[in-house]
Structures are given as structure tokens and as C-alpha cells.
Enzyme design. Structure first.
Site, PDB file in Angstrom:
ATOM      1  N   ARG A 185     -51.208   7.998  -5.798  1.00 54.50           N
ATOM      2  CA  ARG A 185     -51.621   9.316  -6.301  1.00 54.50           C
ATOM      3  C   ARG A 185     -52.360  10.021  -5.186  1.00 54.50           C
ATOM      4  O   ARG A 185     -53.364   9.517  -4.681  1.00 54.50           O
ATOM      5  CB  ARG A 185     -52.510   9.217  -7.538  1.00 54.50           C
ATOM      6  CG  ARG A 185     -52.876  10.634  -8.049  1.00 54.50           C
ATOM      7  CD  ARG A 185     -53.599  10.640  -9.370  1.00 54.50           C
ATOM      8  NE  ARG A 185     -53.775  12.032  -9.814  1.00 54.50           N
ATOM      9  CZ  ARG A 185     -53.714  12.444 -11.062  1.00 54.50           C
ATOM     10  NH1 ARG A 185     -53.493  11.591 -12.031  1.00 54.50           N
ATOM     11  NH2 ARG A 185     -53.876  13.724 -11.366  1.00 54.50           N
ATOM     12  N   LEU A 197     -30.971   4.829  -1.662  1.00 54.87           N
ATOM     13  CA  LEU A 197     -32.182   5.075  -2.450  1.00 54.87           C
ATOM     14  C   LEU A 197     -31.858   5.753  -3.788  1.00 54.87           C
ATOM     15  O   LEU A 197     -31.012   6.644  -3.840  1.00 54.87           O
ATOM     16  CB  LEU A 197     -33.093   6.000  -1.633  1.00 54.87           C
ATOM     17  CG  LEU A 197     -34.374   6.502  -2.295  1.00 54.87           C
ATOM     18  CD1 LEU A 197     -35.418   5.398  -2.331  1.00 54.87           C
ATOM     19  CD2 LEU A 197     -34.927   7.714  -1.547  1.00 54.87           C
ATOM     20  N   HIS A 241     -47.232  24.665  -4.339  1.00 53.38           N
ATOM     21  CA  HIS A 241     -46.068  23.964  -4.902  1.00 53.38           C
ATOM     22  C   HIS A 241     -44.893  24.014  -3.926  1.00 53.38           C
ATOM     23  O   HIS A 241     -44.177  23.033  -3.733  1.00 53.38           O
ATOM     24  CB  HIS A 241     -45.669  24.577  -6.239  1.00 53.38           C
ATOM     25  CG  HIS A 241     -46.725  24.425  -7.303  1.00 53.38           C
ATOM     26  ND1 HIS A 241     -47.402  23.248  -7.526  1.00 53.38           N
ATOM     27  CD2 HIS A 241     -47.236  25.319  -8.194  1.00 53.38           C
ATOM     28  CE1 HIS A 241     -48.279  23.407  -8.506  1.00 53.38           C
ATOM     29  NE2 HIS A 241     -48.194  24.665  -8.935  1.00 53.38           N
ATOM     30  N   ASP A 249     -50.114  15.140  -6.429  1.00 54.77           N
ATOM     31  CA  ASP A 249     -51.183  16.011  -6.937  1.00 54.77           C
ATOM     32  C   ASP A 249     -51.921  16.686  -5.785  1.00 54.77           C
ATOM     33  O   ASP A 249     -52.026  16.141  -4.687  1.00 54.77           O
ATOM     34  CB  ASP A 249     -52.161  15.176  -7.776  1.00 54.77           C
ATOM     35  CG  ASP A 249     -53.045  16.052  -8.647  1.00 54.77           C
ATOM     36  OD1 ASP A 249     -52.681  17.230  -8.882  1.00 54.77           O
ATOM     37  OD2 ASP A 249     -54.100  15.570  -9.093  1.00 54.77           O
TER      38      ASP A 249
END
Ligand code: IPE
Ligand code: IPE
Ligand code: MG
Length: 249
Positions: A189, A137, A43, A26
Site C-alpha cells: 500500500r 503476467l 489520478h 493510494d
């Protein structure tokens, strides 16, 4: 994305390493606004942080990384931003999947991805098929994902499977979209908000939370190291007392 994996042996691997890290990426919009740039630039810049986290986690031997890329609520954003994010997802898949494959990364997507259209669905399926046998991964992208959606689709799948008897945690858990992964050990976050925003509701029941004000495009190797170090300092009690844990050492 630069190749990674070569320095695996030089980094410490301890039992304090989370097996599964789930991240709400975020702060892209605010990162851009601070620079007087359009949100789209934020973005795009966020992709650099995705690369850093995938590389850093692969090198440390973290088994699963799950990134929240687009929530079921993000359709409420302006159509132009939704369109940009969809195109960015598509072009990133095209550009990065080969490199992920070369680095032994298994790619998965969770969420109601059909909503993004046939081209996205086809690319996701191709990436999943190409990397299905990889043993490094597992990188999961959550797109048009919602934690409530996940629980409801699990119930619906259970109903359709003709499941008999009571529904227990194991039966429901087996139908969740991340049934292939252990529950996250560490939740991160970025961007300063301290909320789950309908991410992995069921799976985060006993996850350790790490909130940081760092905006996602600024989240780098040092920020990842700090999140993992914070995790290593936690005592995970799962309902027991601290004394009980010390006795079983
Ligand atoms: C996260 O950054 C990316 C997505 C939700 C797709 P935001 O776009 O939410 O950035 P802020 O929170 O507005 O800064
Ligand atoms: C959460 O971020 C979803 C993703 C990062 C994909 P948002 O920026 O959409 O969350 P809210 O709306 O602030 O809760
Ligand atoms: Mg946001």
C-alpha cells in the site's frame, strides 16, 4: 507504455520472488495537492506508476499483479471525481489493451463492474477475451471491488449452485472472484496509510504486508524493487515455528 519482456533474462529470478503482488494504489490526490493541481491530475499521473509496475513485474516473472483501482466505498467521493475515474478507466483500457496483449499479459477485472455502465463492461469483456490465452503476467484490476462484497457474492453463488453439505474453505474459495489466482504473497500500500480499506479480505490471510509513504504516482521501478526485496527478507511461517522451517530445508 513501452514494450517490455526483452530484458527478462537479465534480471534475477529467485524463489524469493512473489508469485502474486496485490497493490492499493493510494496517494494520487495528495500527490496532486502538493503540486497545487486538481486531484484528477494525480489520478492521471498514477497511470505512469501502473505502467512501471506492470513492466517491472512482467520482466521479473511475477505471475499475478492485482491493482485496487476503485473500491466499493469510493462512490462516496464527489460525483465529478467518480466520473473522471470512470472515463480514465475507459480511455486507459482503449489505449493500453493492445500493448498488454502484445506483451503476453492476460487482463482480468474483478468487482461489481456493471455499476460503471455498459461501455465499461463491454470494454472489459473485450479485453478479457482478447488476452484470455496469454501466458505471461495476469494483470487484474479491482474496480467497484470490496472484500466483503467478494465473500458475500461467493456465499450467494454457492447457495445458488445447490452446494450440499458444510461450506469449507475450498468450496467458498472456489467461488471468490480471484479463484483463478493463488493468494497474494505480497501486499503493497502506497500513500502512508496502514489499512486494508476492504481490499482482498479473505485472500490476504497470510500475505506479507509492505506499507510505504511513497505516493502512488511516485511509485517507480526502484520502489517496486524495494517492496520485493522487503518480501524476500520475510520468513513465512504459516503458523509453524522458525525451527520447524529450518529443519525442513
Ligand atoms: C488513490 O488515490 C486512487 C483512488 C482511490 C481511486 P486517492 O485518490 O485516494 O489519493 P489520496 O489518498 O486522496 O491522496
Ligand atoms: C483505497 O484507497 C481504494 C483504492 C486505492 C482504490 P482510499 O484512498 O479510497 O482508501 P481510504 O478511504 O483512505 O481508506
Ligand atoms: Mg486515498
Amino acid at each position: 507504455m513501452t514494450d517490455f519482456g526483452s530484458s527478462t533474462k537479465t534480471l534475477p529470478q529467485t524463489s524469493d520472488l512473489p508469485r502474486h503482488i496485490a497493490i492499493i494504489m493510494d496517494g494520487n490526490g495528495r500527490w496532486a495537492r502538493k503540486r497545487l493541481l486538481p486531484r484528477a491530475a494525480g489520478h492521471k499521473a498514477g497511470l505512469g506508476a501502473v505502467r512501471a509496475v506492470v513492466k517491472g513485474c512482467a520482466e521479473r516473472g511475477v505471475r499475478f499483479v492485482t491493482l485496487f483501482a476503485f473500491s466499493s466505498e469510493n462512490w462516496r467521493r464527489p460525483a465529478a471525481e467518480v466520473g473522471f475515474l470512470t472515463r480514465l478507466f475507459l480511455s486507459t483500457l482503449d489505449r493500453e489493451v493492445d500493448r498488454l496483449h502484445r506483451n503476453n499479459v492476460r487482463f482480468r477485472a474483478i468487482g461489481a463492474v456493471e455499476a460503471f455502465g455498459d461501455a465499461v463492461v463491454a470494454r472489459i469483456h473485450a479485453a478479457e477475451a482478447l488476452t484470455a490465452g496469454n501466458t505471461g503476467l495476469t494483470l487484474t484490476i479491482a474496480a467497484n471491488y470490496g472484500g466483503r462484497w467478494d465473500i458475500l457474492q461467493a456465499v450467494e453463488r454457492l447457495r445458488r449452485s445447490g452446494h450440499q453439505g458444510p461450506i469449507d474453505e475450498a468450496a467458498l474459495g472456489a467461488q471468490l472472484s480471484m479463484a483463478y489466482a493463488p493468494e497474494p504473497d505480497l501486499f503493497v500500500r502506497t500513500g502512508g496509510e496502514a489499512r486494508i480499506s476492504n481490499f482482498l479480505l479473505w485472500q490476504l490471510a497470510y500475505t506479507e504486508f509492505h506499507f510505504t509513504d511513497t505516493l502512488w504516482p511516485d511509485f517507480d521501478e526502484a520502489a517496486l524493487a524495494e517492496a520485493i526485496a522487503s518480501y524476500a527478507r520475510r520468513e513465512r511461517r504459516f503458523g509453524r515455528t522458525s525451527e520447524q522451517l529450518q529443519q525442513s530445508d
